[in-house]
Design a protein around this motif. Sequence first.
Motif, PDB file in Angstrom:
ATOM      1  N   THR A  72      91.424  43.327  10.987  1.00  0.00           N
ATOM      2  CA  THR A  72      92.297  43.584  12.292  1.00  0.00           C
ATOM      3  C   THR A  72      92.483  42.336  13.109  1.00  0.00           C
ATOM      4  O   THR A  72      93.664  42.507  13.908  1.00  0.00           O
ATOM      5  CB  THR A  72      91.500  44.541  12.953  1.00  0.00           C
ATOM      6  OG1 THR A  72      90.122  44.154  13.421  1.00  0.00           O
ATOM      7  CG2 THR A  72      91.311  45.836  12.273  1.00  0.00           C
ATOM      8  N   ARG A  73      91.784  41.399  13.096  1.00  0.00           N
ATOM      9  CA  ARG A  73      92.133  40.236  13.465  1.00  0.00           C
ATOM     10  C   ARG A  73      91.496  38.754  12.719  1.00  0.00           C
ATOM     11  O   ARG A  73      90.986  39.192  11.743  1.00  0.00           O
ATOM     12  CB  ARG A  73      91.531  39.858  14.984  1.00  0.00           C
ATOM     13  CG  ARG A  73      90.122  39.956  14.926  1.00  0.00           C
ATOM     14  CD  ARG A  73      89.447  39.825  16.475  1.00  0.00           C
ATOM     15  NE  ARG A  73      89.957  40.970  17.232  1.00  0.00           N
ATOM     16  CZ  ARG A  73      90.993  40.848  18.189  1.00  0.00           C
ATOM     17  NH1 ARG A  73      91.556  39.768  18.411  1.00  0.00           N
ATOM     18  NH2 ARG A  73      91.172  42.137  19.034  1.00  0.00           N
ATOM     19  N   VAL A  74      91.761  37.816  13.084  1.00  0.00           N
ATOM     20  CA  VAL A  74      91.561  36.562  12.010  1.00  0.00           C
ATOM     21  C   VAL A  74      90.025  35.931  12.726  1.00  0.00           C
ATOM     22  O   VAL A  74      90.206  35.664  14.065  1.00  0.00           O
ATOM     23  CB  VAL A  74      92.371  35.575  12.112  1.00  0.00           C
ATOM     24  CG1 VAL A  74      92.143  34.498  11.252  1.00  0.00           C
ATOM     25  CG2 VAL A  74      93.735  35.999  11.231  1.00  0.00           C
ATOM     26  N   THR A  75      88.784  35.808  12.034  1.00  0.00           N
ATOM     27  CA  THR A  75      87.777  35.658  12.482  1.00  0.00           C
ATOM     28  C   THR A  75      87.496  34.296  11.927  1.00  0.00           C
ATOM     29  O   THR A  75      87.080  34.349  10.471  1.00  0.00           O
ATOM     30  CB  THR A  75      86.840  36.474  12.234  1.00  0.00           C
ATOM     31  OG1 THR A  75      87.097  37.907  12.641  1.00  0.00           O
ATOM     32  CG2 THR A  75      85.335  36.064  12.660  1.00  0.00           C
ATOM     33  N   PRO A  76      87.498  33.092  12.465  1.00  0.00           N
ATOM     34  CA  PRO A  76      86.991  31.599  11.946  1.00  0.00           C
ATOM     35  C   PRO A  76      85.396  31.635  11.744  1.00  0.00           C
ATOM     36  O   PRO A  76      84.666  32.081  12.732  1.00  0.00           O
ATOM     37  CB  PRO A  76      87.409  30.938  13.113  1.00  0.00           C
ATOM     38  CG  PRO A  76      88.425  31.608  14.091  1.00  0.00           C
ATOM     39  CD  PRO A  76      87.826  32.803  13.709  1.00  0.00           C
ATOM     40  N   LYS A 114      76.259  43.173   3.050  1.00  0.00           N
ATOM     41  CA  LYS A 114      77.241  42.263   2.659  1.00  0.00           C
ATOM     42  C   LYS A 114      78.690  42.660   2.541  1.00  0.00           C
ATOM     43  O   LYS A 114      79.077  43.592   1.827  1.00  0.00           O
ATOM     44  CB  LYS A 114      76.947  41.574   1.231  1.00  0.00           C
ATOM     45  CG  LYS A 114      77.664  40.235   0.750  1.00  0.00           C
ATOM     46  CD  LYS A 114      77.296  39.521  -0.581  1.00  0.00           C
ATOM     47  CE  LYS A 114      78.218  38.764  -0.871  1.00  0.00           C
ATOM     48  NZ  LYS A 114      77.667  37.968  -2.400  1.00  0.00           N
ATOM     49  N   ILE A 115      79.623  42.007   3.507  1.00  0.00           N
ATOM     50  CA  ILE A 115      80.945  42.234   3.396  1.00  0.00           C
ATOM     51  C   ILE A 115      81.789  41.170   3.174  1.00  0.00           C
ATOM     52  O   ILE A 115      81.523  40.031   3.373  1.00  0.00           O
ATOM     53  CB  ILE A 115      81.155  42.853   4.897  1.00  0.00           C
ATOM     54  CG1 ILE A 115      80.324  43.820   5.450  1.00  0.00           C
ATOM     55  CG2 ILE A 115      82.622  43.214   5.293  1.00  0.00           C
ATOM     56  CD1 ILE A 115      80.348  44.075   7.110  1.00  0.00           C
ATOM     57  N   THR A 116      82.594  41.607   2.086  1.00  0.00           N
ATOM     58  CA  THR A 116      83.495  40.287   1.479  1.00  0.00           C
ATOM     59  C   THR A 116      85.187  40.716   1.937  1.00  0.00           C
ATOM     60  O   THR A 116      85.303  42.132   1.813  1.00  0.00           O
ATOM     61  CB  THR A 116      83.392  40.476   0.244  1.00  0.00           C
ATOM     62  OG1 THR A 116      82.212  40.240  -0.248  1.00  0.00           O
ATOM     63  CG2 THR A 116      84.216  39.281  -0.616  1.00  0.00           C
ATOM     64  N   ARG A 117      85.754  39.783   2.384  1.00  0.00           N
ATOM     65  CA  ARG A 117      87.253  40.142   2.849  1.00  0.00           C
ATOM     66  C   ARG A 117      87.905  38.626   2.521  1.00  0.00           C
ATOM     67  O   ARG A 117      87.414  37.682   2.041  1.00  0.00           O
ATOM     68  CB  ARG A 117      87.353  39.814   4.300  1.00  0.00           C
ATOM     69  CG  ARG A 117      86.363  41.152   4.924  1.00  0.00           C
ATOM     70  CD  ARG A 117      87.127  42.270   4.677  1.00  0.00           C
ATOM     71  NE  ARG A 117      86.769  43.561   5.620  1.00  0.00           N
ATOM     72  CZ  ARG A 117      85.853  44.262   5.165  1.00  0.00           C
ATOM     73  NH1 ARG A 117      85.334  44.220   3.881  1.00  0.00           N
ATOM     74  NH2 ARG A 117      85.352  45.321   5.806  1.00  0.00           N
ATOM     75  N   ARG A 118      89.165  39.055   2.215  1.00  0.00           N
ATOM     76  CA  ARG A 118      90.053  37.814   2.041  1.00  0.00           C
ATOM     77  C   ARG A 118      90.067  36.882   3.237  1.00  0.00           C
ATOM     78  O   ARG A 118      89.619  37.294   4.372  1.00  0.00           O
ATOM     79  CB  ARG A 118      91.511  38.442   1.989  1.00  0.00           C
ATOM     80  CG  ARG A 118      91.976  39.262   0.679  1.00  0.00           C
ATOM     81  CD  ARG A 118      93.263  39.620   0.735  1.00  0.00           C
ATOM     82  NE  ARG A 118      93.614  40.273   2.096  1.00  0.00           N
ATOM     83  CZ  ARG A 118      94.774  40.172   2.792  1.00  0.00           C
ATOM     84  NH1 ARG A 118      95.818  39.120   2.334  1.00  0.00           N
ATOM     85  NH2 ARG A 118      95.083  40.819   3.760  1.00  0.00           N
ATOM     86  N   CYS A 119      90.334  35.695   2.771  1.00  0.00           N
ATOM     87  CA  CYS A 119      90.305  34.617   4.013  1.00  0.00           C
ATOM     88  C   CYS A 119      91.267  33.581   3.737  1.00  0.00           C
ATOM     89  O   CYS A 119      91.693  33.217   2.559  1.00  0.00           O
ATOM     90  CB  CYS A 119      88.911  34.017   4.270  1.00  0.00           C
ATOM     91  SG  CYS A 119      88.164  32.966   3.003  1.00  0.00           S
ATOM     92  N   PHE A 120      91.726  33.094   4.844  1.00  0.00           N
ATOM     93  CA  PHE A 120      92.127  31.360   4.712  1.00  0.00           C
ATOM     94  C   PHE A 120      91.101  30.177   4.405  1.00  0.00           C
ATOM     95  O   PHE A 120      90.083  30.490   4.918  1.00  0.00           O
ATOM     96  CB  PHE A 120      92.949  31.023   6.000  1.00  0.00           C
ATOM     97  CG  PHE A 120      94.161  31.814   6.369  1.00  0.00           C
ATOM     98  CD1 PHE A 120      95.424  31.564   6.105  1.00  0.00           C
ATOM     99  CD2 PHE A 120      94.040  33.057   7.035  1.00  0.00           C
ATOM    100  CE1 PHE A 120      96.642  32.156   6.271  1.00  0.00           C
ATOM    101  CE2 PHE A 120      95.146  33.838   7.262  1.00  0.00           C
ATOM    102  CZ  PHE A 120      96.445  33.442   7.052  1.00  0.00           C
ATOM    103  N   LEU A 121      91.225  29.485   3.790  1.00  0.00           N
ATOM    104  CA  LEU A 121      90.365  28.395   3.662  1.00  0.00           C
ATOM    105  C   LEU A 121      90.931  27.083   4.315  1.00  0.00           C
ATOM    106  O   LEU A 121      92.155  26.643   3.907  1.00  0.00           O
ATOM    107  CB  LEU A 121      90.013  27.918   2.120  1.00  0.00           C
ATOM    108  CG  LEU A 121      88.883  26.768   1.880  1.00  0.00           C
ATOM    109  CD1 LEU A 121      87.697  26.912   2.547  1.00  0.00           C
ATOM    110  CD2 LEU A 121      88.747  26.685   0.319  1.00  0.00           C
ATOM    111  N   ARG A 156      97.737  34.595  10.409  1.00  0.00           N
ATOM    112  CA  ARG A 156      97.682  36.102  10.928  1.00  0.00           C
ATOM    113  C   ARG A 156      96.847  36.912  10.200  1.00  0.00           C
ATOM    114  O   ARG A 156      96.503  36.627   8.942  1.00  0.00           O
ATOM    115  CB  ARG A 156      99.303  36.622  10.707  1.00  0.00           C
ATOM    116  CG  ARG A 156     100.341  35.730  11.826  1.00  0.00           C
ATOM    117  CD  ARG A 156     101.737  36.027  11.619  1.00  0.00           C
ATOM    118  NE  ARG A 156     101.857  37.473  11.648  1.00  0.00           N
ATOM    119  CZ  ARG A 156     102.167  38.072  12.652  1.00  0.00           C
ATOM    120  NH1 ARG A 156     101.858  37.808  13.847  1.00  0.00           N
ATOM    121  NH2 ARG A 156     101.970  39.558  12.592  1.00  0.00           N
ATOM    122  N   PRO A 157      96.429  37.946  10.513  1.00  0.00           N
ATOM    123  CA  PRO A 157      95.624  39.098  10.162  1.00  0.00           C
ATOM    124  C   PRO A 157      95.968  39.523   8.620  1.00  0.00           C
ATOM    125  O   PRO A 157      95.246  40.004   8.048  1.00  0.00           O
ATOM    126  CB  PRO A 157      95.503  40.228  11.147  1.00  0.00           C
ATOM    127  CG  PRO A 157      95.804  39.597  12.290  1.00  0.00           C
ATOM    128  CD  PRO A 157      96.798  38.405  12.100  1.00  0.00           C
TER     129      PRO A 157
END
Length: 229
Positions: free
Chosen positions: A217-221, A170-177, A20-21
């Motif tokens: 705002t959404r999850v981007t793979p 350069k844009i850094t964001r939290r993510c799932f791995l 989820r976002p």
Amino acid sequence: MGTTPPAAAIRLGDAALEARPAGTLYWPAERLLVVADLHLGRAERMARRGAPLLPPYETRATLERLEAEIAATAPCAVVCLGDSFDDLEAAAGLADALAPRLARLAAGRRWVWAAGNHDPGPVGLPGEHVTFLTLGALRLRHVAGALAPGEVEVSGHYHPKASLCRRGVKITRRCFLVDRRRAILPAFGTYTGGLDVNDAACRGLVGPDARALIVGTRVTPVPLARLAA
């Protein structure tokens, strides 16, 4: 013409999950919400240890986002994958107005606190205390570890983040791995920092099929090869 859903699908074994976002993981078939690394009380702990001060409202902000996720998914169970508090003194020192909020969130549903390296489990709050939780072939724990054949895993601890270059910025964001056997969740807490997924500590945990699921705002793979260094 359809629109891209804000969440991203993850398949771990037989479990069909949603990243989820907000950085939580939801298992619709089990109505199970998973969150990692709340780090409640981080600002208070840093102040106590003489570290640079953070704005004092981080615990309240984290709880507000957690309340919103629970309202949106209406889970029957919530699993907190460790480091829910920055340390046990932070758990004991929750403001009077905040501990009842956690109790209200836990009311009427199963609530599981997995042990983390910062906190073995918050004392005096509702819920079960476990080292890890196993649901069929799915293991949920704080730190990724060895997997038996057929076993899959959801974990936290590393606070993964990823960077992309957009128009030279350069844009850094939290993510799932994520790969076919693991999903490592981003830290949910406010002001928690992160470890780049290209760091050897992260890359060594996942296979060549791994991808980052960047939250916003959404999850981007994004395949790891497309990420900025």
